[in-house]
Design an enzyme around this catalytic site. Sequence first.
Site, PDB file in Angstrom:
ATOM      1  N   CYS A 155      42.771  50.926   1.359  1.00 35.06           N
ATOM      2  CA  CYS A 155      41.350  50.798   1.727  1.00 35.06           C
ATOM      3  C   CYS A 155      40.764  52.102   2.238  1.00 35.06           C
ATOM      4  O   CYS A 155      39.597  52.383   2.011  1.00 35.06           O
ATOM      5  CB  CYS A 155      41.168  49.725   2.790  1.00 35.06           C
ATOM      6  N   HIS A 183      25.958  47.011  -8.004  1.00 32.10           N
ATOM      7  CA  HIS A 183      26.362  48.112  -8.891  1.00 32.10           C
ATOM      8  C   HIS A 183      25.999  49.461  -8.282  1.00 32.10           C
ATOM      9  O   HIS A 183      25.323  50.292  -8.905  1.00 32.10           O
ATOM     10  CB  HIS A 183      25.770  47.946 -10.287  1.00 32.10           C
ATOM     11  N   GLU A 204      34.571  39.644   1.117  1.00 34.82           N
ATOM     12  CA  GLU A 204      34.888  40.883   0.415  1.00 34.82           C
ATOM     13  C   GLU A 204      35.916  40.621  -0.695  1.00 34.82           C
ATOM     14  O   GLU A 204      35.926  41.276  -1.720  1.00 34.82           O
ATOM     15  CB  GLU A 204      35.433  41.896   1.417  1.00 34.82           C
TER      16      GLU A 204
END
Length: 164
Positions: free
Chosen positions: A23, A69, A135
């Site tokens: 991460c 996006h 997430e």
Amino acid sequence: MLIRKQFKFEACHCVRECNSERCKKSFHGHSYVVEVFFRTPKLTDYGMVIDFGDLKKIGVAALFDHFDHSWHFWNKEADDVKEFIRNHNQRWIELPFNPTAENYAAFFCKAINKLLKTSNIDNKAAICSSVRVHETATGWAEATIEDTTNIDDTIILSKETMES
Ligand SMILES: [Zn+2]
């Protein structure tokens, strides 16, 4: 009374300073699912907490579309990283916070309540009581209004993000 509306966006980020090597050291993407909860002590005359049509009208749907996006990055990224992102992407958002699910949830809760307060919606008593950001398929973070006090919501959107 409580209602829930779901939104989605796909985005790229990196969570610096956390414990996971994957991460914190590599930019990567997620398909975010966001649950937005609205609460009111009093329904409208026609029996709703808030008309979902109003959410589109006041810019809640557009808010999530801006995040879609797009390459999201913390303003504490190294200058060369920020320069690369800005120069090689049309859609990016510079955030004043580390892009964790917790911070996104607090940011969205604050931003949506600002939209509600500044808009002429039918139910003036309706608030965004919480936002839950998924997430991944297995983890989410939820922010309530109390969690929005310390979140800085001054984000910077690229020109192309602003326009679409
Ligand atoms: Zn991630």
